[in-house]
Design a protein around this motif. Sequence first.
Motif, PDB file in Angstrom:
ATOM      1  N   SER A 152      48.832  66.982 114.455  1.00 38.30           N
ATOM      2  CA  SER A 152      50.218  67.230 114.063  1.00 38.30           C
ATOM      3  C   SER A 152      51.027  65.943 113.950  1.00 38.30           C
ATOM      4  CB  SER A 152      50.889  68.174 115.071  1.00 38.30           C
ATOM      5  OG  SER A 152      50.967  67.564 116.356  1.00 38.30           O
ATOM      6  N   GLY A 153      50.599  64.912 114.639  1.00 40.38           N
ATOM      7  CA  GLY A 153      51.319  63.647 114.584  1.00 40.38           C
ATOM      8  C   GLY A 153      50.778  62.668 113.569  1.00 40.38           C
ATOM      9  N   VAL A 154      49.865  63.115 112.712  1.00 34.18           N
ATOM     10  CA  VAL A 154      49.223  62.230 111.736  1.00 34.18           C
ATOM     11  C   VAL A 154      49.888  62.401 110.376  1.00 34.18           C
ATOM     12  CG1 VAL A 154      47.072  61.624 110.576  1.00 34.18           C
ATOM     13  CG2 VAL A 154      47.047  62.335 112.972  1.00 34.18           C
ATOM     14  N   ALA A 155      50.273  61.294 109.766  1.00 31.42           N
ATOM     15  CA  ALA A 155      50.878  61.318 108.433  1.00 31.42           C
ATOM     16  C   ALA A 155      49.853  60.866 107.399  1.00 31.42           C
ATOM     17  CB  ALA A 155      52.097  60.401 108.380  1.00 31.42           C
ATOM     18  N   PRO A 156      49.637  61.653 106.337  1.00 31.03           N
ATOM     19  CA  PRO A 156      48.656  61.256 105.316  1.00 31.03           C
ATOM     20  C   PRO A 156      48.989  59.932 104.633  1.00 31.03           C
ATOM     21  CG  PRO A 156      49.239  63.579 105.075  1.00 31.03           C
ATOM     22  CD  PRO A 156      50.197  62.991 106.073  1.00 31.03           C
ATOM     23  N   ASP A 157      50.266  59.546 104.659  1.00 31.41           N
ATOM     24  CA  ASP A 157      50.664  58.308 103.981  1.00 31.41           C
ATOM     25  C   ASP A 157      50.924  57.178 104.981  1.00 31.41           C
ATOM     26  OD1 ASP A 157      52.873  59.477 105.089  1.00 31.41           O
ATOM     27  OD2 ASP A 157      54.096  59.430 103.280  1.00 31.41           O
ATOM     28  N   SER A 158      50.128  57.143 106.045  1.00 27.85           N
ATOM     29  CA  SER A 158      50.319  56.117 107.078  1.00 27.85           C
ATOM     30  C   SER A 158      49.739  54.767 106.675  1.00 27.85           C
ATOM     31  CB  SER A 158      49.682  56.568 108.395  1.00 27.85           C
ATOM     32  OG  SER A 158      48.289  56.789 108.235  1.00 27.85           O
ATOM     33  N   VAL A 159      48.972  54.711 105.608  1.00 28.75           N
ATOM     34  CA  VAL A 159      48.398  53.460 105.098  1.00 28.75           C
ATOM     35  C   VAL A 159      48.828  53.292 103.646  1.00 28.75           C
ATOM     36  CG1 VAL A 159      46.410  53.442 106.648  1.00 28.75           C
ATOM     37  CG2 VAL A 159      46.266  54.656 104.473  1.00 28.75           C
ATOM     38  N   ASP A 171      54.913  57.964  95.772  1.00 31.49           N
ATOM     39  CA  ASP A 171      55.674  58.189  96.999  1.00 31.49           C
ATOM     40  C   ASP A 171      55.450  59.590  97.558  1.00 31.49           C
ATOM     41  OD1 ASP A 171      56.841  55.663  97.046  1.00 31.49           O
ATOM     42  OD2 ASP A 171      58.481  56.303  95.712  1.00 31.49           O
ATOM     43  N   TYR A 172      54.748  60.417  96.789  1.00 32.17           N
ATOM     44  CA  TYR A 172      54.425  61.786  97.202  1.00 32.17           C
ATOM     45  C   TYR A 172      52.937  61.814  97.529  1.00 32.17           C
ATOM     46  CZ  TYR A 172      54.278  66.939  96.890  1.00 32.17           C
ATOM     47  OH  TYR A 172      54.125  68.277  97.161  1.00 32.17           O
ATOM     48  N   PRO A 173      52.507  62.501  98.590  1.00 26.06           N
ATOM     49  CA  PRO A 173      51.119  62.354  99.063  1.00 26.06           C
ATOM     50  C   PRO A 173      50.048  63.049  98.237  1.00 26.06           C
ATOM     51  CG  PRO A 173      52.309  63.897 100.459  1.00 26.06           C
ATOM     52  CD  PRO A 173      53.330  63.306  99.522  1.00 26.06           C
ATOM     53  N   LEU A 174      50.406  63.826  97.206  1.00 30.12           N
ATOM     54  CA  LEU A 174      49.393  64.599  96.507  1.00 30.12           C
ATOM     55  C   LEU A 174      48.294  63.725  95.914  1.00 30.12           C
ATOM     56  CD1 LEU A 174      48.341  67.324  95.542  1.00 30.12           C
ATOM     57  CD2 LEU A 174      49.794  67.099  93.506  1.00 30.12           C
ATOM     58  N   HIS A 175      48.657  62.561  95.367  1.00 35.48           N
ATOM     59  CA  HIS A 175      47.633  61.719  94.750  1.00 35.48           C
ATOM     60  C   HIS A 175      46.615  61.217  95.775  1.00 35.48           C
ATOM     61  CE1 HIS A 175      50.118  58.494  96.396  1.00 35.48           C
ATOM     62  NE2 HIS A 175      49.150  57.638  96.107  1.00 35.48           N
ATOM     63  N   ARG A 176      47.029  61.111  97.033  1.00 31.70           N
ATOM     64  CA  ARG A 176      46.090  60.721  98.084  1.00 31.70           C
ATOM     65  C   ARG A 176      45.051  61.818  98.317  1.00 31.70           C
ATOM     66  NH1 ARG A 176      48.254  56.551 101.502  1.00 31.70           N
ATOM     67  NH2 ARG A 176      50.387  55.971 100.917  1.00 31.70           N
ATOM     68  N   PHE A 177      45.511  63.064  98.340  1.00 31.74           N
ATOM     69  CA  PHE A 177      44.584  64.177  98.489  1.00 31.74           C
ATOM     70  C   PHE A 177      43.634  64.247  97.297  1.00 31.74           C
ATOM     71  CE2 PHE A 177      47.899  65.344 101.451  1.00 31.74           C
ATOM     72  CZ  PHE A 177      47.212  65.957 102.488  1.00 31.74           C
TER      73      PHE A 177
END
Length: 382
Positions: free
Chosen positions: A21-28, A345-351
């Motif tokens: 729960s404390g992990v952000a997908p965009d932390s890197v 700036d939106y995390p979808l591309h990371r997924f």
Amino acid sequence: MDFTFTEEQQAAVEAARAVFSGVAPDSVPSPALTPGAVAEDIDRRLWGELASSDLLGLTLSEEYGGAGLDPVALFLVLRESAKVLARVPLLESCAVAMTVERYGESGLAAELLPRAAGGELLLTAGANGRTGHDPAELAVTARPGGSAAAPAGWVLDGVQSAVPWAQAADRIAVPAHTGEGRAVLALVDPTRRGVTLADQVSTSGERLAEVRLDGVRVEARELIDAPGAWEWLRDLLTTGTCALALGLGERVLAMTAEYTGKREQFGFPVATFQAVAVQAADRYIDLRAMEVTLWQAAWRISTGAGGPLPSAGDIAVAKIWASDGVRRIVQTAQHLHGGFGADTDYPLHRFHAWAKQIELSLGPAAAHEEALGDLLAAHPLA
């Protein structure tokens, strides 16, 4: 029949959700904006929290500091980890540890497993061979050739490509073949003489390594030659990757539902448009198919239960749905998000990048369909 998960398995999921729960997908940094790897190391803070929550030893026996649960529990936790793009070798380290406990020499297990369960020792595996297209065990040779200190040792030569987290690992499980053609599994210290690591970068921007072995000596106890050891590890890694695909797909579809429910066109949420709803419904069907085939394969692995086909057949079906399904889900998500889905700036591309890496790791569905056809030909269904 009761298909619900056990209380212990559900407790593992709740513990995993609390940690993740404390992990952000965009932390890197974004992989789309980074020429090399997005980070030099794994998420050490998260790794420590997983160890503190006893999730690294989830499937190990109590004598090694574990909880004694089955592989299904691990796959449930992996499913949660993919929803936040957790940058830790949870699959690789746990799968190798389970293999060492099941097939390894007792002294080796006693040396490695308590430290692995506590997060002090990081394990990974080379499962891609030289190119990713041929069986991984054929890429490395293992021949008897001990030293004065270890006369019963082995010598390894060859290459394993795209080994995840190898630069951070304390041991790399390397499949190899002997002169008689037997598949064996060696636990290699990456700092050992003759081991060379060359940086590679995954589609998701994570750091991989080409592991080159040039006359690397390992002790006899560091080489697991029990029949089925490499196949067991390979099946764990493959099914675990399917679990990652499922978790990632579930998170992406949830993001899409949230976005299309808020985004309005002509005064109405776009989710109410038939063309949008039909596409989302198709992807929901993909998820359900990915889920049922995953748990069928996981159940066969965990229980050793028989069936009309060997467990390889169930794993092939899970791979077919995971490989094709996760690709279709992220592509539809990008389409339904419109230009917003391409915003870095939106995390979808990371997924999307992680999904493509998972798809490449599993291989094309057509290859698994061919393997399934071979199994059906060899085991005709009455």
